[in-house]
Design a protein around this motif. Structure first.
Motif, mmCIF file in Angstrom:
data_model
loop_
_atom_site.group_PDB
_atom_site.id
_atom_site.type_symbol
_atom_site.label_atom_id
_atom_site.label_comp_id
_atom_site.label_asym_id
_atom_site.label_seq_id
_atom_site.Cartn_x
_atom_site.Cartn_y
_atom_site.Cartn_z
ATOM 1 N N ALA A 402 -8.408 0.618 -5.256
ATOM 2 C CA ALA A 402 -9.525 0.704 -6.203
ATOM 3 C C ALA A 402 -9.041 0.441 -7.627
ATOM 4 C CB ALA A 402 -10.186 2.078 -6.098
ATOM 5 N N LEU A 403 -7.898 1.020 -7.994
ATOM 6 C CA LEU A 403 -7.338 0.775 -9.329
ATOM 7 C C LEU A 403 -6.954 -0.693 -9.493
ATOM 8 C CD1 LEU A 403 -4.975 3.880 -9.743
ATOM 9 C CD2 LEU A 403 -7.271 3.582 -10.685
ATOM 10 N N LEU A 408 -6.305 -2.139 -13.248
ATOM 11 C CA LEU A 408 -5.659 -1.002 -13.905
ATOM 12 C C LEU A 408 -4.173 -0.897 -13.568
ATOM 13 C CD1 LEU A 408 -8.493 1.647 -13.596
ATOM 14 C CD2 LEU A 408 -7.422 0.906 -15.723
ATOM 15 N N ILE A 409 -3.780 -1.337 -12.371
ATOM 16 C CA ILE A 409 -2.370 -1.224 -11.982
ATOM 17 C C ILE A 409 -1.493 -2.107 -12.857
ATOM 18 C CG2 ILE A 409 -0.712 -1.647 -10.140
ATOM 19 C CD1 ILE A 409 -2.414 0.855 -9.742
ATOM 20 N N THR A 410 -1.910 -3.348 -13.070
ATOM 21 C CA THR A 410 -1.077 -4.229 -13.892
ATOM 22 C C THR A 410 -1.072 -3.806 -15.353
ATOM 23 O OG1 THR A 410 -2.966 -5.749 -13.979
ATOM 24 C CG2 THR A 410 -1.241 -6.232 -12.402
ATOM 25 N N ARG A 411 -2.066 -3.038 -15.783
ATOM 26 C CA ARG A 411 -2.014 -2.485 -17.137
ATOM 27 C C ARG A 411 -0.982 -1.369 -17.211
ATOM 28 N NH1 ARG A 411 -7.763 -1.202 -19.773
ATOM 29 N NH2 ARG A 411 -8.994 -2.523 -18.401
ATOM 30 N N LEU A 412 -0.915 -0.550 -16.174
ATOM 31 C CA LEU A 412 0.066 0.528 -16.142
ATOM 32 C C LEU A 412 1.475 -0.012 -15.904
ATOM 33 C CD1 LEU A 412 -1.971 3.038 -13.944
ATOM 34 C CD2 LEU A 412 -1.388 3.368 -16.353
ATOM 35 N N LEU A 413 1.592 -0.972 -14.974
ATOM 36 C CA LEU A 413 2.890 -1.537 -14.584
ATOM 37 C C LEU A 413 2.792 -3.058 -14.660
ATOM 38 C CD1 LEU A 413 3.441 0.664 -11.402
ATOM 39 C CD2 LEU A 413 4.496 1.024 -13.631
ATOM 40 N N ASP A 415 4.844 -5.422 -14.545
ATOM 41 C CA ASP A 415 5.681 -6.172 -13.612
ATOM 42 C C ASP A 415 5.039 -6.286 -12.234
ATOM 43 O OD1 ASP A 415 8.367 -6.521 -15.138
ATOM 44 O OD2 ASP A 415 7.798 -4.435 -15.468
ATOM 45 N N TRP A 416 4.001 -5.494 -11.981
ATOM 46 C CA TRP A 416 3.324 -5.528 -10.683
ATOM 47 C C TRP A 416 2.655 -6.879 -10.437
ATOM 48 C CZ3 TRP A 416 3.879 -1.972 -7.016
ATOM 49 C CH2 TRP A 416 3.006 -1.992 -5.923
ATOM 50 N N GLU A 417 2.283 -7.569 -11.499
ATOM 51 C CA GLU A 417 1.549 -8.824 -11.351
ATOM 52 C C GLU A 417 2.326 -9.840 -10.524
ATOM 53 O OE1 GLU A 417 -1.255 -11.676 -11.424
ATOM 54 O OE2 GLU A 417 -1.486 -9.576 -12.047
ATOM 55 N N ARG A 418 3.652 -9.846 -10.638
ATOM 56 C CA ARG A 418 4.458 -10.850 -9.929
ATOM 57 C C ARG A 418 4.525 -10.601 -8.428
ATOM 58 N NH1 ARG A 418 8.200 -14.485 -12.183
ATOM 59 N NH2 ARG A 418 8.035 -14.664 -14.439
ATOM 60 N N VAL A 419 4.301 -9.372 -7.984
ATOM 61 C CA VAL A 419 4.343 -9.103 -6.542
ATOM 62 C C VAL A 419 2.948 -8.931 -5.947
ATOM 63 C CG1 VAL A 419 6.639 -8.068 -6.633
ATOM 64 C CG2 VAL A 419 4.626 -6.594 -6.906
ATOM 65 N N ARG A 420 1.922 -8.908 -6.786
ATOM 66 C CA ARG A 420 0.563 -8.701 -6.289
ATOM 67 C C ARG A 420 0.151 -9.880 -5.407
ATOM 68 N NH1 ARG A 420 -4.542 -9.917 -7.715
ATOM 69 N NH2 ARG A 420 -3.816 -11.228 -9.422
ATOM 70 N N CYS A 421 -0.315 -9.559 -4.200
ATOM 71 C CA CYS A 421 -0.770 -10.569 -3.231
ATOM 72 C C CYS A 421 0.330 -11.562 -2.860
ATOM 73 C CB CYS A 421 -1.984 -11.332 -3.761
ATOM 74 S SG CYS A 421 -3.484 -10.350 -3.896
ATOM 75 N N TRP A 431 3.124 -6.886 5.854
ATOM 76 C CA TRP A 431 2.326 -6.733 4.640
ATOM 77 C C TRP A 431 2.771 -7.718 3.572
ATOM 78 C CZ3 TRP A 431 -1.386 -3.658 6.110
ATOM 79 C CH2 TRP A 431 -1.149 -2.549 6.901
ATOM 80 N N THR A 432 1.908 -7.942 2.597
ATOM 81 C CA THR A 432 2.324 -8.607 1.374
ATOM 82 C C THR A 432 3.298 -7.684 0.637
ATOM 83 O OG1 THR A 432 0.374 -7.688 0.294
ATOM 84 C CG2 THR A 432 0.217 -9.954 1.097
ATOM 85 N N VAL A 433 3.977 -8.217 -0.390
ATOM 86 C CA VAL A 433 4.983 -7.410 -1.082
ATOM 87 C C VAL A 433 4.359 -6.160 -1.694
ATOM 88 C CG1 VAL A 433 6.695 -7.372 -2.937
ATOM 89 C CG2 VAL A 433 6.408 -9.435 -1.570
ATOM 90 N N ASP A 434 3.235 -6.311 -2.389
ATOM 91 C CA ASP A 434 2.654 -5.147 -3.061
ATOM 92 C C ASP A 434 2.180 -4.092 -2.079
ATOM 93 O OD1 ASP A 434 0.667 -6.907 -2.234
ATOM 94 O OD2 ASP A 434 -0.663 -6.488 -3.924
ATOM 95 N N ARG A 435 1.534 -4.513 -0.993
ATOM 96 C CA ARG A 435 1.084 -3.518 -0.018
ATOM 97 C C ARG A 435 2.278 -2.875 0.685
ATOM 98 N NH1 ARG A 435 -3.416 -2.161 3.284
ATOM 99 N NH2 ARG A 435 -2.731 -0.314 4.428
#
Length: 815
Positions: A402-403, A408-413, A415-421, A431-435
């Protein structure tokens, strides 16, 4: 050529003209996506309308209706044509003749057709009995004939749907859930079905049906774009394959990516996953809303009767500062001020996960729209709320999604954007890297009682693969990233050092345990030097298990668990100040001595099989001991070719080798002869273990040369199915000179195949080196085998000789 020109050509030339115009349209590189789907629908409309008009010959009370995907104007190059011939029942024979005049030209062109001939009453009754028919009729679109007949059916079907929604929507939700269970989640599959998997086109259509019921509606933001993106991919897939398929197979992904003008297949998959996440999240929110509305409809009348009428307000229960529960969801309190409380998103998320409740869509969007950024470093409360969220177990997943849906996750972290999906092209990973990172945190939450710093374990679980978004070794890149992230989150210097060590070495224990000789002091000392302290070692042990369990069923087993636990025990002793004992030739057991004497007496191999059921880490798994494999003891009169012969026979019998130790055995006084003892751990690929007598008979034949192992394995290899359009990465052989003082360690990484160990063993025999022990590890289709080898005198190989052996071994495997 314009759309009008194409339609005119189709009208002038009949079916052949339509086929030519259709082909011309599909080959137009400048037109793709929604414009091409619309043009293809309009072209098909004109052609079918012409067939209908030519066949009516004064017939009244009949119309041609497009339903389903064709009704929505979503014709992909190989889509079915969903058609309904609607009539008033006045002249059934004439209607049947008209149907033939429409259906047969469609079949003659090789187009897939889903057709029906019904009166309005029959159509409504069929829809009442068959939910899929009713869903198709919700998208009914008039093509030709009696417009009033089509309009009245549409009006009646929509009215039926809205009246029956309390009964039909739960049925539709169950249908979606059953399909998801069969097809999996589109956002994680390496070969996804764009239509049937959860988050695919079927779910997007279901959301349209919910909206048409007027009972609830899906979050609209991004939904149309996600649907369009999946349709674009399906169009490209149809053009690339020439087939009516919705499965995006691995061998076709590069071609589909090129058709769409994307960089590569990973970029394609990432776009598909992002679209699927939008649809999946919208589905979750929508079905929750449907359930809430249906519950309120059944409960509210009774409450009003009990309370004497009047409007009732849903009760709000406080969960945390600024966070309350209302009607089964977590919402923000009326007095909450996201613009003044930067910790509120994490506090709300932690409260929701702890309560096992979903975060409301309204709350998440309000937070995303007005919350202030956290200061750097984070305040202690923010760090604590993050740890609480990560330690909440399975509910963490839904809250995190949901975040993430609202950014909201990439705002908090960031660096998460590079592993998202980010896809993982490895059959071991599900799973994908983020999951996978979230799943690892969920698994790690079960081990927080085993470690002194649960917060460090959970944060390391969340970030251990964060380096996969960067080039190079992801562990090395991750160590650098985590140092920055951990300091930003507010950990002190000592904790940052521990977290960076955990991320840098999160594969160390399992790789060492399965690929190195644990009796070699150099192995244990190397791990102790890398870890540094017992507390970090135990954190790493818990992270290793959580990471493997979150990877997939092929990544962990009781056998791997037992090896890792043994390594941790040895390393903990060294970190406590003990020195590992130098290995000595162990005295043979009574069974080993018996086998050796029998082998000398008979002059042939003798073997015994014994199941191993010791649980890892001193704990019994649920349901009792789980077999760790089978111990295979073989005593053979010393001779050349033993390793490849044994490996080949085991491969023929479909036995997987996990570890292999070979050594010369000292015989009792009075017994002459030299004996090789092989102490191996094996497991059946499938089915039951072969009989020891059959193994021995084949081993005898292999050693005397009467059994052509290479030929038998080549026949079996030729029968293996080959994946079209895919070439395995080349094998790699490396020498690790510092891994042992007692032997030279040669590591082989290659595509797993029947008889791989046999081929390696034969190559090492040809190189005149002796194999002291072998440690086999298979992850999905990848084999990683380590061999401890010596020269004829039992000493490690000189560097130049070791490099030469490795080069020859690699050349053999490449060939």
């Amino acid at each position: 050529m314009t759309s009008t020109d194409v339609r005119n050509e189709a009208e002038d030339s009949g079916p052949s003209g339509y086929a030519a115009a259709r082909l011309r349209l599909l080959q137009e590189g400048a037109r793709s996506g929604p414009p091409r789907r619309l043009a293809l629908s309009e072209l098909t409309d004109e052609w079918l309308s012409g067939l209908f008009t030519a066949g009516t010959e004064g017939l009244r009370g009949v119309s041609l209706v497009a339903v389903g995907g064709y009704g929505r104007g979503e014709l992909s190059p190989r889509s079915d044509l969903d058609l309904l011939l609607l009539h008033d029942g006045a002249d059934n024979a004439a209607v049947a003749a008209l149907a033939d005049r429409i259906w047969y030209p469609v079949w003659d062109l090789g187009l897939a057709l889903d057709h029906s001939v019904r009166t309005p009453g029959e159509a409504r009754r069929t829809a009442g009995d068959d939910l899929k028919v009713q869903l198709g009729l919700l998208d009914a679109r008039h093509l030709a004939g009696d417009l009033g007949l089509t309009a009245s059916l549409r009006t009646a079907v929509l009215a039926d749907w809205r009246n029956q929604a309390p009964r039909r929507l739960p049925e539709l939700q169950e249908l979606c859930a059953e399909r998801a269970a069969r097809q999996g989640e589109l956002q994680y599959l390496l070969e996804p079905d764009l239509k049937e998997a959860r988050g695919g086109l079927r779910d997007a259509t279901a959301l349209r049906a919910v909206a048409a019921s007027w009972l609830a509606d899906a979050p609209r933001e991004g939904l149309d774009d996600a649907r369009r993106r999946l349709l674009d991919v399906r169009d490209a897939l149809h053009l690339a394959t020439g087939r009516a398929t919705d499965r995006l197979a691995l061998q076709e992904q590069d071609q589909v990516a090129a058709e769409l003008g994307l960089l590569d297949a990973d970029t394609l998959l990432r776009q598909v996953y992002e679209a699927a996440r939008v649809i999946s999240y919208a589905s979750d929110v929508t079905w929750r809303e449907v359930g809430r509305v249906l519950r309120s409809r059944s409960v509210r009348p009774r409450l009003r009767a009990m309370l004497g009428g009047g409007k009732q307000t849903a009760e709000r229960s406080p969960l945390a500062e600024g966070v309350v529960e209302q009607d089964g969801e977590v919402v923000l309190a009326r007095a909450a001020r996201p613009d003044r409380d930067p910790v509120l998103p994490l506090r709300a998320a932690a409260a929701a996960a702890q309560a096992g409740l979903p975060l409301s869509l309204h709350a998440v969007r309000r937070l995303a729209g007005s919350v202030r950024p956290l200061p750097t470093p984070w305040p202690a409360e923010a760090r604590q709320e993050l740890v609480t969220l990560l330690g909440s177990g399975r509910p963490t997943v839904e809250v995190w999604e949901a975040l993430e849906a609202e950014g909201l996750i990439t705002r908090l972290l960031p660096d998460w954007e590079r592993v998202r999906c980010r896809p993982q092209r490895n059959a071991v990973h599900v799973w994908t890297v983020d999951r996978h990172l979230i799943e690892t945190a969920v698994r790690a939450s079960e081990y927080t009682r085993r470690v002194s710093r649960p917060d460090l374990l959970l944060v390391a679980a969340l970030l251990h693969d964060i380096g996969k978004g960067w080039p190079g070794d992801h562990s090395v890149a991750g160590e650098i990233i985590v140092k920055d992230v951990a300091a930003r989150i507010g950990f002190d210097r000592a904790d940052v050092t521990v977290l960076s060590t955990l991320v840098r070495h999160h594969l160390l224990l399992v790789e060492t345990a399965t690929r190195r000789d644990l009796d070699d002091p150099a192995t244990v000392r190397a791990v102790a030097d890398a870890v540094g302290s017992q507390s970090t070692l135990y954190l790493l042990h818990a992270l290793t298990e959580a990471d493997a369990l979150a990877t997939g069923p092929a990544a962990w087993s009781s056998w791997r668990g037992s090896l890792v636990a043994d390594l941790v025990k040895r390393v903990a002793a060294v970190l406590a100040g003990e020195e590992p004992d130098e290995p000595e030739a162990a005295a043979p057991t009574a069974e080993q001595e018996r086998l050796a004497i029998e082998a000398v007496a008979t002059g042939s191999p003798v073997l015994a099989l014994r199941a191993q059921t010791e649980p890892p880490a001193g704990e019994q798994p649920p349901g009792g001991p789980e077999p760790l494999g089978v111990e295979l003891l073989i005593a053979v009169p010393d001779q050349a070719g033993v390793l490849p012969a044994v490996a080949g026979v085991l491969a023929m019998h479909r036995l997987t080798v996990r570890t292999a130790e070979l050594r010369s055995l000292d015989l009792p006084d009075g017994v002459d002869g030299a004996v090789l003892l092989l102490d191996w751990r094996v497991a059946a690929e499938y089915g039951s273990l072969p009989q020891a007598a059959r193994l021995r008979a084949d081993l005898v034949r292999a050693l005397d040369g009467s059994l052509d192992i290479a030929g038998r394995l080549a026949e079996r290899d030729a029968a293996y199915p080959r994946r079209r359009g895919w070439v395995a990465p080349p094998p790699r052989v490396t020498v690790h000179p510092a891994a042992s003082r007692l032997a030279t360690v040669i590591e082989v990484r290659a595509q797993d195949a029947p008889g791989l160990l046999f081929r390696i063993g034969r190559a090492l025999e040809d190189a005149d080196v002796r194999v002291r022990s072998a440690h086999a590890s298979t992850l999905g289709a990848n084999a990683v085998d380590a061999f401890y080898v010596t020269g004829a005198e039992g000493k490690p190989l000189p560097a130049a000789e070791a490099d030469a052996v490795a080069r020859k071994l690699e050349e053999m495997l490449r060939g």
